[in-house]
Structures are given as structure tokens and as C-alpha cells.
Motif scaffolding. Structure first.
Motif, PDB file in Angstrom:
ATOM      1  N   ASN A   1       4.342  31.127  16.781  1.00 12.01           N
ATOM      2  CA  ASN A   1       5.186  31.956  16.163  1.00 12.01           C
ATOM      3  C   ASN A   1       6.221  32.917  16.937  1.00 12.01           C
ATOM      4  OD1 ASN A   1       6.385  33.725  14.500  1.00 12.01           O
ATOM      5  ND2 ASN A   1       4.761  34.981  13.959  1.00 12.01           N
TER       6      ASN A   1
ATOM      7  N   THR B   1       8.730  27.296  20.355  1.00  8.00           N
ATOM      8  CA  THR B   1       7.812  26.900  19.345  1.00  8.00           C
ATOM      9  C   THR B   1       6.758  25.835  19.861  1.00  8.00           C
ATOM     10  OG1 THR B   1       8.858  27.625  17.420  1.00  8.00           O
ATOM     11  CG2 THR B   1       6.995  26.280  17.060  1.00  8.00           C
TER      12      THR B   1
ATOM     13  N   ASN C   1       2.131  35.221  23.890  1.00  8.02           N
ATOM     14  CA  ASN C   1       2.386  36.509  23.065  1.00  8.02           C
ATOM     15  C   ASN C   1       1.114  37.487  23.221  1.00  8.02           C
ATOM     16  OD1 ASN C   1       0.663  34.582  21.906  1.00  8.02           O
ATOM     17  ND2 ASN C   1       1.150  35.195  19.807  1.00  8.02           N
ATOM     18  N   ARG C   2       0.021  37.042  23.844  1.00  4.76           N
ATOM     19  CA  ARG C   2      -1.156  38.126  24.102  1.00  4.76           C
ATOM     20  C   ARG C   2      -2.197  37.687  25.130  1.00  4.76           C
ATOM     21  NH1 ARG C   2      -4.928  36.882  18.910  1.00  4.76           N
ATOM     22  NH2 ARG C   2      -5.212  34.773  19.017  1.00  4.76           N
TER      23      ARG C   2
ATOM     24  N   VAL D   1       4.747  29.720  22.127  1.00  3.60           N
ATOM     25  CA  VAL D   1       3.779  30.202  21.035  1.00  3.60           C
ATOM     26  C   VAL D   1       3.949  29.377  19.795  1.00  3.60           C
ATOM     27  CG1 VAL D   1       3.700  32.361  22.267  1.00  3.60           C
ATOM     28  CG2 VAL D   1       5.569  31.885  20.604  1.00  3.60           C
TER      29      VAL D   1
ATOM     30  N   LYS E   1      -0.069  36.413  28.085  1.00  2.00           N
ATOM     31  CA  LYS E   1       1.260  37.743  28.191  1.00  2.00           C
ATOM     32  C   LYS E   1       1.098  38.247  29.308  1.00  2.00           C
ATOM     33  CE  LYS E   1       2.410  42.049  25.945  1.00  2.00           C
ATOM     34  NZ  LYS E   1       2.009  43.003  26.809  1.00  2.00           N
TER      35      LYS E   1
ATOM     36  N   ASP F   1       8.392  34.805  16.698  1.00  2.00           N
ATOM     37  CA  ASP F   1       8.567  36.372  16.194  1.00  2.00           C
ATOM     38  C   ASP F   1       7.579  37.015  17.228  1.00  2.00           C
ATOM     39  OD1 ASP F   1      10.741  35.718  14.782  1.00  2.00           O
ATOM     40  OD2 ASP F   1       9.325  35.587  13.079  1.00  2.00           O
ATOM     41  N   SER F   2       6.607  36.703  17.496  1.00  2.00           N
ATOM     42  CA  SER F   2       5.368  37.311  18.095  1.00  2.00           C
ATOM     43  C   SER F   2       5.989  37.744  19.737  1.00  2.00           C
ATOM     44  CB  SER F   2       4.123  36.458  18.214  1.00  2.00           C
ATOM     45  OG  SER F   2       4.331  35.289  18.909  1.00  2.00           O
ATOM     46  N   VAL F   3       6.845  37.082  20.066  1.00  2.00           N
ATOM     47  CA  VAL F   3       7.305  37.357  21.492  1.00  2.00           C
ATOM     48  C   VAL F   3       8.549  38.309  21.672  1.00  2.00           C
ATOM     49  CG1 VAL F   3       6.020  35.315  22.541  1.00  2.00           C
ATOM     50  CG2 VAL F   3       8.413  34.935  21.882  1.00  2.00           C
ATOM     51  N   LYS F   4       8.889  38.658  20.499  1.00  2.00           N
ATOM     52  CA  LYS F   4      10.010  39.710  20.398  1.00  2.00           C
ATOM     53  C   LYS F   4      10.089  41.023  21.425  1.00  2.00           C
ATOM     54  CE  LYS F   4      13.608  41.885  17.280  1.00  2.00           C
ATOM     55  NZ  LYS F   4      13.370  43.359  18.251  1.00  2.00           N
TER      56      LYS F   4
END
Length: 247
Positions: free
Chosen positions: A41, A60, A16-17, A39, A21, A43-46
Motif C-alpha cells: 500500500n 507497489t 513502511n515499518r 510496499v 523502514k 499510502d503507507s509510506v507517505k
């Protein structure tokens, strides 16, 4: 032996970062069919799902939670390449009062997490006709810096585990890469006070892809890493990568 990522399925932890990423995006843009963004969470890769659609599949994974890793393995049964990028870093010298707790924290994520990732995904890589397992180990696995002693110790341990995986998984036709970045421009690099000397994370993604075209086990992506890698090369070839019996 060259390994082509075209139309392959990849799983990246910590996607996610930062480096994770960039690896995810780089591999998609260079032909990967799909990348599981592993990841804590999802939601962090939306934003990545919005950008790449079905080529990004959130799953997850918390390296501190073994159950989450095995659950992810049940989902990602078609994976060909696993890139274990996620890790933790906290500052602290070896004589600090909380050094034992810090060591336990780093080893739980950076070492035990690696072991569980390998145990969970090696059977899948073998089932899918070999594959690749990549571990992000850092130059601090070879050179300790006292301001983050526990992190360095955990990365030295993860590097040792990665060497074992090279031998063990190699017998199953699975290739293992040990990635050793120096200071890279990420949130983790900033927290370690490396902002002024950090280099772009794209160097790591490029180095992994380039390594897959050859036979190297060690990968040194950036300027500091290459400097250390050049000094380490003889030892790596004659000891780490040599066929030396315990007897």
C-alpha cells in the motif's frame, strides 16, 4: 570488496515499518541518493515521503503477486541495491491441523517472492554495472523453533535459494548478502512473543552497511544472531561458502 552506498539507488521491500523502514532511513542518512519504498500500500509510506521528499519513491510490490514485482522492476530501472526485507510470519506448530495451508502461505511469500524478486531485478543490477542483492533470512533458517514451524521452514528454503543466488549472480558481478537477524523489536517480533528479548532494528541496518565494506556473505546483526553465527562459522566457511563441485 567494499561497496560504497554513497549516491546509490536502493530498493527495499516492506519499507513502511519495522526493519525495512529503519533500513530505508539509515541508507538515506548514510548517502543513498534515492530509495524505492516497495510496499503493498503506497499510502503507507507517505510519512517517509513527507520527511525525505524525492529521495523516497513509493512503488507497489506484493511478494505474493508476481506481476507487481515485474511492474516495479519496470519503474526502478536505475536501482543498484535490492534489499528483500518483506516477509510473513504466522504462529503454528508442525502438527497443527492447518500446517499444510500455513506452509503454502509462508512459502508463497517468503520463498517464491524471493525467487521472483531475483528474476525481476538481477538483469537490472547487471545492466547498472553490478550491484547488491540482500535477502533477510533470519536465524530460524538455521535453527527451527517449533512454535512457528512453517515460518522456519520457509526461511530455511529462502536461505537455500540465497546460496544459489550467491553463485549465480556472482558470475554477473552482483554481490549477494544473506542477512540472519535474531529477535528484533518489530510488529512481527511482537506477534511471535519475542518482545522481551528483542533488540533494535537499527542493528540490522548497521550490520548490512558494515558487511558491504567487506566480503562476507552471511550477516549476523544482533546478540542471538552473533552467537549462532559464531557456532556456524566453521560450517559456513568450509561448506556453504566453499567451492564444492556437485560431482
Amino acid at each position: 570488496m567494499s561497496y560504497d552506498i554513497n549516491n546509490k539507488v536502493v530498493l527495499v521491500t516492506g519499507a513502511n515499518r519495522g526493519i525495512g523502514k529503519v533500513i530505508l532511513e539509515f541508507f538515506i542518512e548514510h548517502g543513498a541518493a534515492k530509495v524505492y519504498a516497495a510496499v503493498r500500500n503506497i499510502d503507507s509510506v507517505k510519512p517517509l515521503v513527507d520527511k525525505y521528499g524525492q529521495k523516497v519513491v513509493p512503488v507497489t510490490v506484493d511478494l505474493g503477486d508476481d506481476a507487481s514485482i515485474y511492474e516495479a522492476a519496470k519503474i526502478a530501472k536505475d536501482v543498484n541495491i535490492v534489499i528483500n526485507n518483506a516477509g510473513v510470519l504466522k504462529l503454528g506448530e508442525v502438527l497443527n491441523e492447518n500446517i499444510i495451508e500455513s506452509l503454502e502461505f509462508h512459502i508463497r511469500i517468503n520463498v517464491y517472492g524471493l525467487v521472483t524478486m531475483a528474476k525481476a531485478f538481477a538483469p537490472i543490477l547487471e545492466m547498472n554495472g553490478s550491484g547488491v542483492f540482500c535477502q533477510l533470512n533470519s536465524v530460524v533458517s538455521m535453527k527451527t523453533f517449533p512454535d512457528f514451524s512453517a515460518y522456519c521452514a520457509s526461511k530455511a528454503a529462502s536461505y537455500s535459494i540465497t546460496q544459489s543466488l550467491k553463485e549465480l549472480l556472482g558470475k554477473q558481478g552482483i554481490r549477494v548478502l544473506s542477512i540472519h537477524p535474531g529477535p528484533i523489536a518489530t510488529d512481527m517480533g511482537d506477534s511471535a512473543g519475542l518482545t522481551e528479548i528483542a533488540e533494535p532494528p537499527i542493528l540490522v541496518a548497521e550490520a548490512i552497511l558494515e558487511a558491504l565494506k567487506g566480503d562476507n556473505f552471511h550477516v549476523f546483526p544482533d546478540s542471538m544472531a552473533k552467537q549462532i553465527g559464531e557456532a556456524y562459522q566453521s560450517f559456513a566457511e568450509n561448506v556453504v561458502e566453499a567451492n564444492i563441485s556437485e560431482g
